[in-house]
Design an enzyme around this catalytic site. Sequence first.
Site, mmCIF file in Angstrom:
data_model
loop_
_atom_site.group_PDB
_atom_site.id
_atom_site.type_symbol
_atom_site.label_atom_id
_atom_site.label_comp_id
_atom_site.label_asym_id
_atom_site.label_seq_id
_atom_site.Cartn_x
_atom_site.Cartn_y
_atom_site.Cartn_z
ATOM 1 N N GLU A 146 -33.120 -14.641 -22.205
ATOM 2 C CA GLU A 146 -32.533 -16.184 -21.968
ATOM 3 C C GLU A 146 -33.501 -17.241 -22.596
ATOM 4 O OE1 GLU A 146 -30.326 -16.360 -18.547
ATOM 5 O OE2 GLU A 146 -30.509 -18.774 -18.454
ATOM 6 N N GLU A 270 -27.712 -22.756 -9.328
ATOM 7 C CA GLU A 270 -26.848 -22.111 -10.792
ATOM 8 C C GLU A 270 -26.198 -20.890 -10.737
ATOM 9 O OE1 GLU A 270 -29.925 -22.131 -14.066
ATOM 10 O OE2 GLU A 270 -29.755 -24.571 -14.267
ATOM 11 N N ASP A 343 -35.969 -30.172 -15.012
ATOM 12 C CA ASP A 343 -36.246 -28.940 -15.737
ATOM 13 C C ASP A 343 -36.911 -28.861 -17.148
ATOM 14 O OD1 ASP A 343 -35.417 -26.269 -16.337
ATOM 15 O OD2 ASP A 343 -33.397 -26.745 -17.123
ATOM 16 N N GLU A 365 -44.612 -23.480 -11.876
ATOM 17 C CA GLU A 365 -43.728 -22.621 -12.951
ATOM 18 C C GLU A 365 -43.778 -23.593 -14.117
ATOM 19 O OE1 GLU A 365 -39.927 -20.722 -11.652
ATOM 20 O OE2 GLU A 365 -39.388 -20.836 -13.959
ATOM 21 N N GLU A 371 -37.752 -24.110 -24.531
ATOM 22 C CA GLU A 371 -36.352 -24.417 -24.368
ATOM 23 C C GLU A 371 -35.787 -25.785 -24.909
ATOM 24 O OE1 GLU A 371 -34.849 -23.619 -20.463
ATOM 25 O OE2 GLU A 371 -33.026 -24.552 -20.860
HETATM 26 C C1 BDP Z 1 -33.107 -23.616 -17.119
HETATM 27 C C2 BDP Z 1 -32.426 -22.614 -18.130
HETATM 28 C C3 BDP Z 1 -31.791 -21.609 -17.599
HETATM 29 C C4 BDP Z 1 -32.637 -20.901 -16.571
HETATM 30 C C5 BDP Z 1 -32.821 -22.064 -15.623
HETATM 31 C C6 BDP Z 1 -33.974 -21.566 -14.679
HETATM 32 O O1 BDP Z 1 -31.793 -23.794 -18.844
HETATM 33 O O2 BDP Z 1 -31.526 -20.708 -18.642
HETATM 34 O O3 BDP Z 1 -31.834 -19.875 -15.995
HETATM 35 O O4 BDP Z 1 -33.533 -22.828 -15.971
HETATM 36 O O5 BDP Z 1 -34.909 -21.677 -14.526
HETATM 37 O O6 BDP Z 1 -34.080 -24.524 -17.584
HETATM 38 O O7 BDP Z 1 -33.505 -20.530 -13.537
#
Ligand code: BDP
Length: 679
Positions: A146, A270, A343, A365, A371
């Site tokens: 991912e 999510e 994010d 973190e 990304e």
């Molecule tokens: C976002 C990403 C996703 C991750 C999520 C996370 O788009 O793919 O699963 O964070 O950190 O940045 O859980």
Amino acid sequence: MKILSKHILALLLIFSCRLSADDGSQLWLRFPENKKGISADKIFVKNSSPTLHIASRELMRYWQGQSVELRISKSLSGLKEGYTIISDRNKITITSAKDTGLLYGVYHILRLQQTKAPLTQLNIREKPAYDVRILNHWDNLDGTIERGYAGHSLWKWEELPDKISPRYEEYARANASVGINAVVLNNVNASPEMLRTDYLEKVKTIAGIFRPYGIKVYLSVNFSSPKILSHLQNSDPLNKEVKHWWKEKTHEIYQLIPDFGGFLVKANSEGQPGPQDYGRTHADGANMLADALKPYGGIVMWRAFVYSPSKEDRAKQAYLEFVPLDGKFRDNVIIQIKNGPIDFQPREPFNPLFGALRKTAEMVEFQITQEYLGFSNHLVFLAPLFKETLDSDTYAYGKGSTVARITDGSLHKAKITAISAVANVGEDPNWTGHEFAQANWYAFGRLAWNPDLTSEQIADEWIKMTFTDNPRFLAPVKNMMLTSRETAVDYMMPLGLHHIFAAGHHYGPEPWGDYKEGRPDWSPVYYHQADSEGIGFDRTNTGSNAISQYFSPLNEIYGNIKTCPENLILWFHHVPWNYRMKDGKTLWEELCYKYDTGVKNVREYQKLWDRMAPYIDAQRFTEVQTRLKTQARDAVWWKDACLLYFQTFSKQPIPYDIERPVHNLDDLKKIKLNMGHHN
Ligand code: BDP
């Protein structure tokens, strides 16, 4: 004659080096090998262990200096995995309470040797700032990663435990060389299968390879594992059977891996399952796991990256969910908090949860994988981004309460201190896709050990180790690295803009994105709020009031448009197009110039890099050159897309001294990259 041939030989050597292929697989570990090996009687080690064996082997192969003694001394236990290095002309003594400390000390002197630092009269004392310095792999069991941009996963699950890729050990060595001592092997969007016995056997094999390098293995766990794997009625953390299941599972893990580190959990975020599915809290969920791990010394890293499709500003949600739970977590739970409240954006203010939890351990973190920063196509050195967060003053305990001091245990005593980052490595020969993305892995390790290092020091070391110390290369390339993060902010999201990426892949621009059917908080228009008046997200007390989550005086500073730092102004304020910025330009003009500066800088990087060809091997040179071309094209794409789109609101010309757009907005709107992914 002899002299002449020597010269010719040297020339030939230089020539062939210049042409030779270098796939970057050696990372920064490019110590010239001792052809005959250092004689064993120059290395003194009393004790013996697999870790010390590696330490001496590294010295035998690569050390070219005086004698070295590696000494264990319990009197240095205050330094934890740290060490001292003392030297004179004849001998270097490295002392530590731990084997791993001696290994780190060995990498320290090898780094000094390689960066050509003096090796006599050393009097070094090192202590790591954080106990757990951990990489989070977002690797799936099917080999995909991912948000990974450097090929498939390094972990070959289908081959393990029988077949062992040599890269497991190389990876461990690279981590140890920068002090990283922990690894979460699998994605936070965790497959329950990870905890199946056959997978645990495979994990055991990896853990065995990592162990002598001082690296502990951790796993991400899916909160519904009991229900999915063993068909329990539910996975309610207060259900006795569920608790029992986790105790048994944890016991099984420790039977296989006695030094297993613990669990990382993404819950109720999510779409991932979690305790709230059963009306329980994050604390109920985390504590259940913590109780299972406690007898073995394991920890739970519980993520604060939670937000739901609600009316509440997404930037506020983690704080709102976690602050009421402060004090309710076991002491082997640590809350893992992304550096910013949204994010991993190119720029965010620090997450206001830092310092807000007074009775709960907190860790940062970061994301090393890019990304939101151009994947492995863009050259973006992340040390300045990491430093920006670590050095941010939260004022939680008065002035000087930086995020680093809050999380490293100096201001807030915690049983565990830790720092994490999402890894950027994969199967690519050079590990990270972009040669310069190796520097971000390196930088994270160095800062996890010592957050007081400067970005400049780290870049300097890394360039010397990875490429050359030739000043003609070092100075310009360092400058490029140090400015590259700000450059990316400029051509993507200047002045506090955020999350205006194309849906799903987060690579290109899509400021017009308005996903009516999906979640509003995944839509760019939700974040930039552009209209005929102005642009930006009002997070002051006339808006979402997210500023109230910051300690005084920051809430006042951020809340007042006059005092809010301009690089965050559109994060906190909805600003009129004609608002006068500090340099006298209007907001609209400033925005245009920022995008333009971003593009211009990338063009400068291209020119600069082309001049670097004589100093390094052709393969790495060409790979970086090719990626800079992509980056330059992308920067223009970002600039045109954002300015042409925002212009439909500002209704003002793009200042005439700026390069004109080369795209049409309608064409840009049609671009749909097929890069997959959900949000
Ligand atoms: C976002 C990403 C996703 C991750 C999520 C996370 O788009 O793919 O699963 O964070 O950190 O940045 O859980």
